[in-house]
Design an enzyme around this catalytic site. Structure first.
Site, PDB file in Angstrom:
ATOM      1  N   ASN A  54       0.845  -1.195   0.000  1.00  0.00           N
ATOM      2  CA  ASN A  54       0.000   0.000   0.000  1.00  0.00           C
ATOM      3  C   ASN A  54       0.883   1.249   0.000  1.00  0.00           C
ATOM      4  O   ASN A  54       1.972   1.262   0.594  1.00  0.00           O
ATOM      5  CB  ASN A  54      -1.022  -0.001   1.133  1.00  0.00           C
ATOM      6  CG  ASN A  54      -0.444  -0.222   2.510  1.00  0.00           C
ATOM      7  OD1 ASN A  54       0.576  -0.859   2.669  1.00  0.00           O
ATOM      8  ND2 ASN A  54      -1.111   0.312   3.518  1.00  0.00           N
ATOM      9  N   ILE A  55       0.419   2.280  -0.693  1.00  0.00           N
ATOM     10  CA  ILE A  55       1.169   3.530  -0.842  1.00  0.00           C
ATOM     11  C   ILE A  55       0.207   4.673  -0.530  1.00  0.00           C
ATOM     12  O   ILE A  55      -0.695   4.965  -1.321  1.00  0.00           O
ATOM     13  CB  ILE A  55       1.722   3.687  -2.281  1.00  0.00           C
ATOM     14  CG1 ILE A  55       2.520   2.445  -2.704  1.00  0.00           C
ATOM     15  CG2 ILE A  55       2.585   4.951  -2.374  1.00  0.00           C
ATOM     16  CD1 ILE A  55       2.898   2.415  -4.187  1.00  0.00           C
ATOM     17  N   GLU A  56       0.387   5.255   0.656  1.00  0.00           N
ATOM     18  CA  GLU A  56      -0.530   6.324   1.072  1.00  0.00           C
ATOM     19  C   GLU A  56      -0.023   7.689   0.604  1.00  0.00           C
ATOM     20  O   GLU A  56       1.049   7.803  -0.004  1.00  0.00           O
ATOM     21  CB  GLU A  56      -0.722   6.246   2.591  1.00  0.00           C
ATOM     22  CG  GLU A  56      -1.355   4.910   2.975  1.00  0.00           C
ATOM     23  CD  GLU A  56      -1.637   4.756   4.451  1.00  0.00           C
ATOM     24  OE1 GLU A  56      -1.151   5.557   5.265  1.00  0.00           O
ATOM     25  OE2 GLU A  56      -2.373   3.804   4.790  1.00  0.00           O
ATOM     26  N   GLU A  67      -2.929  -4.593  -3.244  1.00  0.00           N
ATOM     27  CA  GLU A  67      -3.417  -5.448  -4.316  1.00  0.00           C
ATOM     28  C   GLU A  67      -3.437  -4.693  -5.644  1.00  0.00           C
ATOM     29  O   GLU A  67      -3.051  -5.208  -6.697  1.00  0.00           O
ATOM     30  CB  GLU A  67      -4.838  -5.939  -4.025  1.00  0.00           C
ATOM     31  CG  GLU A  67      -4.984  -6.753  -2.748  1.00  0.00           C
ATOM     32  CD  GLU A  67      -5.278  -5.906  -1.522  1.00  0.00           C
ATOM     33  OE1 GLU A  67      -4.712  -4.805  -1.384  1.00  0.00           O
ATOM     34  OE2 GLU A  67      -6.098  -6.351  -0.703  1.00  0.00           O
ATOM     35  N   CYS A  99     -10.307  -4.947   0.315  1.00  0.00           N
ATOM     36  CA  CYS A  99     -11.394  -3.963   0.309  1.00  0.00           C
ATOM     37  C   CYS A  99     -12.272  -4.162  -0.934  1.00  0.00           C
ATOM     38  O   CYS A  99     -11.880  -4.843  -1.895  1.00  0.00           O
ATOM     39  CB  CYS A  99     -10.835  -2.538   0.381  1.00  0.00           C
ATOM     40  SG  CYS A  99     -10.251  -1.884  -1.195  1.00  0.00           S
ATOM     41  N   CYS A 102     -10.697  -3.200  -4.297  1.00  0.00           N
ATOM     42  CA  CYS A 102      -9.717  -4.169  -4.814  1.00  0.00           C
ATOM     43  C   CYS A 102     -10.402  -5.419  -5.353  1.00  0.00           C
ATOM     44  O   CYS A 102      -9.945  -6.020  -6.322  1.00  0.00           O
ATOM     45  CB  CYS A 102      -8.699  -4.526  -3.741  1.00  0.00           C
ATOM     46  SG  CYS A 102      -7.518  -3.196  -3.465  1.00  0.00           S
TER      47      CYS A 102
END
Ligand code: THU
Length: 154
Positions: A54-56, A67, A99, A102
């Protein structure tokens, strides 16, 4: 032994390795806001694996899930046929569940491939995309008969 069983057996041999790669990908998670690390490892039809985390973002709503990172990497390199995706997080009492966004993103590339929801100890639950997103909307629906033909200039 049927073809389907054989396929599942071949896949199961690869599963622990795929989960390990998703755990390794989790180490790269960029999640300063949620502090919730997620990793993914996507197995393509020819055995190639694409990983993702994940890349916030400081603009919170622009963050991307692990994903989708993995699937985007694969598609951008010409891959559209997938066998399985493993997902990892730091949750130790639950299997990480993808989620809704995804699930839809996975479904774009078929419903019968496998999703491994894992725990940090390597244990996992196996589901198909179709099981995670039943009665889904997909590319085929855009080709179905419609009551109105919308003209181009609409
Ligand atoms: N996240 C994922 O990367 N995948 C999931 O399946 C669930 C949630 C991320 C999004 C966000 O960066 C953080 O986890 C908390 O929601």
């Amino acid at each position: 032994m049927g073809d389907l069983n054989r396929r599942h057996e071949l896949l199961h041999g690869l599963t622990p390795g795929l989960i390990r790669q998703s755990l390794e990908a989790k180490e790269f998670a960029y999640c300063p806001y949620s502090r919730f690390r997620v990793g993914a490892a996507l197995l393509a039809h020819d055995g190639k694996v694409f990983t993702g985390c994940n890349i916030e973002n400081a603009c919170y709503n622009l963050g991307i899930c692990a994903e989708r990172t993995a699937i985007s990497k694969a598609v951008s390199e010409g891959y559209r046929d997938f066998k399985a995706i493993a997902i990892s997080s730091d949750l130790c009492e639950q299997f990480i569940s993808p989620c809704g966004g995804c699930r839809q993103f996975m479904r774009e590339f078929g419903g019968s491939w496998v999703v491994y929801l894992s725990k940090p100890d390597g244990s996992y639950v196996e589901m198909t995309v179709e099981e995670l997103l039943p009665e889904s909307f997909g590319p085929e629906d855009l080709k179905m008969k419609r009551v109105h033909a919308i003209p181009n200039e609409f």
